[in-house]
Design a protein around this motif. Structure first.
Motif, mmCIF file in Angstrom:
data_model
loop_
_atom_site.group_PDB
_atom_site.id
_atom_site.type_symbol
_atom_site.label_atom_id
_atom_site.label_comp_id
_atom_site.label_asym_id
_atom_site.label_seq_id
_atom_site.Cartn_x
_atom_site.Cartn_y
_atom_site.Cartn_z
ATOM 1 N N HIS A 1 0.848 -1.266 0.255
ATOM 2 C CA HIS A 1 0.336 -0.225 -0.262
ATOM 3 C C HIS A 1 0.948 1.634 -0.545
ATOM 4 N N ALA A 2 2.345 1.616 1.012
ATOM 5 C CA ALA A 2 2.913 2.034 1.287
ATOM 6 C C ALA A 2 2.683 3.512 1.300
ATOM 7 N N ILE B 1 2.156 7.021 2.324
ATOM 8 C CA ILE B 1 3.072 8.515 2.336
ATOM 9 C C ILE B 1 3.411 8.798 4.594
ATOM 10 N N GLY B 2 2.479 8.520 5.094
ATOM 11 C CA GLY B 2 1.781 8.655 6.971
ATOM 12 C C GLY B 2 2.560 7.692 6.989
ATOM 13 N N PRO B 3 3.286 6.737 7.679
ATOM 14 C CA PRO B 3 3.473 5.784 9.039
ATOM 15 C C PRO B 3 1.543 6.122 9.866
ATOM 16 N N GLY C 1 -6.381 9.932 8.224
ATOM 17 C CA GLY C 1 -4.580 9.730 7.727
ATOM 18 C C GLY C 1 -4.456 9.875 6.447
ATOM 19 N N SER C 2 -2.683 9.561 6.448
ATOM 20 C CA SER C 2 -1.928 9.447 4.614
ATOM 21 C C SER C 2 -3.401 8.593 4.221
ATOM 22 N N GLY C 3 -3.679 8.341 2.711
ATOM 23 C CA GLY C 3 -4.206 7.990 1.655
ATOM 24 C C GLY C 3 -3.689 5.883 2.895
ATOM 25 N N ARG D 1 9.114 4.568 9.326
ATOM 26 C CA ARG D 1 8.886 4.303 7.786
ATOM 27 C C ARG D 1 9.685 3.079 7.999
#
Lengths: 151, 743
Positions: free
Chosen positions: B336-337, B339-341, B388-390, B422
């Motif tokens: 999925h990676a 960007i925000g942990p 959160g981050s996507g 990360r």
């Protein structure tokens, strides 16, 4: 105690000197415009301006900011109103989740300061170190070019 | 998975063309004869109580409560548009509450491109019924027939100067009624917001740095948690010396529970420093039985598997094939990676209530799993969705929620925020499963398909919390560990490993077999489009090979077998916008096209790609992309375009660059470096044109995952067109391209 200017105001913070600027901004000074992405200066989410230069706050010791001017995404606004660059991002709907966007706007702001009329390729080159996972790259580039054209 | 199956049933009904919204009758419902219960739209079927969705406030606002959440896909804005239109109110009056288990209807998981079909449809029907109730009430007060009333922004007008507002009409329990399914939503022509690119409600806050994300919530007294993950999946903690770490600056507590190790500290940086130090002071028993990234495809073909024939239609078979083409495609594990942990904040209050702020896609089921993990009454665990981050599927959001909870119960009264590092995000998230897909196609003398066979091998695509502690990562390492339940594959019509494995084309004979492997060398779960990415890549690459073998144009060849008119329109629109017929080949250049209807009943998407291959270094340059999409009735055109653009870029990134590296011990990909896990960058992203085909009056179809498969295939087909070499293993790295060109 470390002192610097943050978004136009003098601040002093009682944080460990070796703490990276990102955590001091995010938690001690409670600003939102710098995000933790990688902690390794690989993704650009934490980008802020240090005396106008875009830096990765996740690998910058707080003491490096001593006496300097730090600008985050919030600092680009005037009385809560978005800057021309921020407004261009709103107009282009240049985000999905928006997590990477804060760092991208700071990097783009620094670009426009040194090159007010960049080409598409200039913008992509400047943002090469900023990662976006949602795939909003082309919207971002359009937003930066729009801000430049409206200047 | 049980909940997903319930969602599936409704999708099947919709796919079959029974549109529940069209059964409406006009007139005064209170005098309508009792009829048998009608099927309600989307998630209204599960939560028919109108007041559970919509509240009319005395402050002249309307509050809409939904179980689906904002993941950056624009779903909340689109649902708001539908509500404002159907209720006849200005969008500015609408307050949205989403994903709070204490406040909103349980709409299951925000996944599978189902927010528009299930949530927007439910809201449309609920709002139409609320509007009708308000009109009935107004008719009584104004002593005027309903048909004579007009509504504008919450104000109902009768004859002459008489008027009354929603906020005057609703004073008590007027909306505590169940939906009937009998009220007809508005005519398409009367929409004001639906079909227009209303700007996303949350974008100004994103652009100006207002506190929006879970990572920016700072409740009073908050402390910071961090975890120490084992060196490998099955490692057991032998011993750990916590004494040094306990004396480190800011450390408030070191938590050990079996092989789970956690830190609570005053500062986020101190929590990370302490967890790094603690990792060095821990000794583990480590296993080394993984197949590695080079061995995974052989492993998939030989692992214990369950075989299931999901389709076998041979009725149209008349002749023996003149030729048989066979090919095997491989998709590695992909991330999925985000960007925000992943992050979460948990607080155990004095009254025993555990509140967790989380960016989970499944707040209800995650709350239940966490309650069971901690032995708490499920009524005492509340999850609140905060963006959160996507995530693009099931990432570590739920695990962060569980870890924050595990630490919060060690420090009652204190909000504990956990955000992973990360390397933790990269190495511990549940990946998109590696897959092998094999096609074997018999064709006649003209190269037309007679018999189509597809077999696929895959580990699971769904290990979401689903109320089970064993699906939470840390729960498996506790002193009293929870077993992970054996995952199931998803059945029809959505499928999971075999999503889109059945070709939409009308072939005389088609047989598809799924080899489902429940063992998981690497942790896996739902990743944008599940198996559809690999299956569509295989199907559409094979179609390209078949067209080539038949000496036919790839677009024309597909149209021979694609019968659905809307699907044909999508394919032709992409080709036309691309300039397919006029295109002439330049040295090193190639073009390719791919098509799929996501899940065979959601959005239809065709993608055409032009690329250039550098034969010296094996690098692929992306020149341009055109996509065409039909997502049914369009709610927000720019929202759909954004999803398609993003999906195209993410799929190009997967297909060109992405592969989780691992050896026999564990995952090696721990950051974004070129040898670790690189993703597509600004300079590599091509221009993308999106053609939207609006279908007013047709059901809303989900778009979020529709571009993944067609894009991968279009890219592979373009590389074939440029080089004459077919690449069947993802990703198309320069090394593989060079090797392929030399072979």
């Amino acid at each position: 105690m470390i002192s610097f200017r943050l978004n136009g105001k003098d601040v002093s913070v009682d944080a460990p000197e070796e703490a990276d600027l990102l955590y001091v901004l995010l938690n001690d000074l409670k600003v939102n415009g710098s995000k933790l992405g990688c902690g390794r200066a690989q993704c650009g989410s934490c980008t802020v301006l240090l005396d106008g230069e875009a830096i990765r706050s996740c690998v910058t010791p707080t003491k490096a900011a001593e006496g300097l001017e730090v600008t985050t995404l919030e600092g680009l606004t005037t009385d809560g109103r978005p800057s021309r660059l921020q407004q261009a991002f709103i107009d282009e709907q240049a985000a999905q989740c928006g997590y990477c966007t804060a760092g991208i706007i700071m990097e783009a702001h620094a670009l426009l300061e040194r090159n007010p009329h960049p080409t598409d390729a200039d913008v992509r080159s400047a943002l090469q170190g900023n990662l976006c996972r949602c795939g909003t790259h082309n919207r971002v580039v359009r937003a930066v070019l729009r801000a430049a054209n409206e200047a | 998975m049980a909940h997903q199956f319930r969602l599936n049933r409704r999708d099947l009904i919709r796919a079959g063309g029974f549109l529940t919204l069209s059964f409406g009758i006009a007139g005064n419902l209170s005098h309508a004869p009792a009829a048998e219960a009608l099927k309600l739209a989307g998630d209204l079927e599960d939560t028919p109580l109108l007041s559970a969705w919509i509240r009319i406030g005395a402050d002249e606002t309307v509050t809409l409560m939904i179980g689906k959440v904002e993941l950056g896909q624009g779903a909340v804005t689109a649902v708001a548009q539908v509500c404002a239109d159907e209720l006849d109110i200005d969008l500015k009056r609408l307050r949205m509450i989403s994903g709070d288990t204490a406040l909103v209807p349980n709409e299951g998981v925000t996944a599978g491109s189902q927010s528009m079909p299930n949530c927007a449809s439910a809201v449309q029907q609920a709002a139409a019924e609320v509007r009708h109730i308000l009109m009935e009430l107004a008719a009584e007060k104004l002593k005027a027939p309903i048909a004579s009333l007009t509504v504008e922004d919450g104000t109902l007008r009768g004859e002459g100067e008489t008027k009354i507002t929603y906020w005057e009409l609703v004073t008590g329990r007027e909306l505590e009624r169940k939906a009937t399914g009998k009220v007809k939503p508005k005519d398409v022509a009367d929409y004001k917001y639906i079909g227009t690119s209303v700007p996303r409600l949350d974008i100004p806050a994103i652009m100006t740095g207002q506190a929006l994300y879970i990572q920016e919530q700072r409740p009073d007294g908050m402390v910071h948690g961090a975890v120490v993950r084992p060196p490998t999946y099955k490692a057991k903690l032998k011993k750990v010396d916590t004494s040094k770490v306990e004396k480190m600056p800011g450390v408030l507590k070191v938590v050990r529970n079996g092989s789970f190790l956690g830190i609570i500290a005053n500062r986020q940086d101190q929590a990370y420093d302490a967890s790094s130090a603690l990792a060095k002071d821990a000794e583990w028993d480590v296993e080394d039985d993984l197949p590695g990234d080079e061995g995974i495809f052989d492993w998939l073909r030989s692992a214990p598997m369950r075989d299931e024939e999901i389709i076998n239609e041979t009725a149209g078979t008349q002749h023996a094939p003149a030729r048989v083409l066979e090919a095997t495609y491989e998709r590695p594990y992909q991330m999925h990676a985000s960007i925000g942990p992943s992050a979460a904040i948990a607080t155990l209050a004095d009254d025993g209530m555990l509140t967790i702020q989380t960016h989970s896609q499944s707040v209800f089921e995650t709350a239940k799993a966490i309650a069971r993990m901690l032995g708490l009454d499920p009524a005492k665990v509340r999850c609140q969705h905060i963006p959160g981050s996507g995530c693009y599927g099931h990432n570590l959001a739920d695990d962060a929620a569980a870890d924050a909870a595990l630490l919060a119960v060690e420090m009652p009264g204190k909000p504990v925020r956990v955000q992973y590092t990360r390397p933790q995000e990269h190495k511990w998230e549940p990946y998109g499963s590696a897959m092998v897909v094999k096609t074997r196609v018999g064709v006649d003398d003209s190269g037309n398909v007679l018999t189509w066979n597809l077999e696929l091998w895959s580990t699971p695509h769904g290990t979401r919390p689903d109320g089970e502690p064993g699906n939470l990562l840390s729960a498996r390492y506790l002193a009293k560990p929870f077993e992970m339940p054996v995952p199931e594959n998803g059945g029809p019509p959505n499928y999971a490993a075999d999503r889109n494995a059945i070709a939409l084309y009308d072939f005389p004979a088609q047989r598809v077999v799924t080899h489902f492997i429940s063992e998981m060398p690497l942790r896996v779960s739902s990743t944008r489009s599940l198996g559809a990415y690999a299956n569509v890549f295989a199907i559409e690459s094979t179609m390209d090979d078949l067209a080539h073998a038949a000496g036919a144009d790839p677009v024309e060849y597909r149209l021979r077998f694609l019968k659905d008119e809307r699907a044909r329109d999508v394919l032709r629109s992409a080709a036309q916008k691309f300039g397919w017929e006029q295109w002439s080949k330049a040295e090193g250049r190639g073009r390719g096209i791919g098509f799929a209807r996501y899940k065979n009943f959601a959005a239809m998407t065709a993608v055409a790609v032009e690329i250039e291959v550098n034969r010296k270094n094996g690098r692929i340059r992306l020149i341009r992309v055109v996509a065409a999409d039909d997502s049914g009735q369009t709610i927000n055109p720019d929202g759909i375009a954004n999803q398609i653009e993003g999906g195209v870029i993410q799929s190009l990134s997967w297909t060109l660059k992405e592969e989780v590296r691992f050896d026999k011990t564990g995952v090696l990909s721990e950051d974004w470096k070129s040898y670790s896990y690189p993703i597509l960058t600004f300079e590599e992203v091509p221009p993308i044109d999106v053609v939207l085909i609006d279908r007013p009056g047709e059901p809303f179809l989900g778009t979020g995952e529709a571009a993944q498969g067609p894009t991968a295939a279009a890219l592979g087909n373009a590389v074939f067109d440029a080089t004459g070499v077919r690449f069947r293993r993802i990703p198309f790295t320069p090394k593989r391209i060079l090797a392929g060109l030399k072979a």
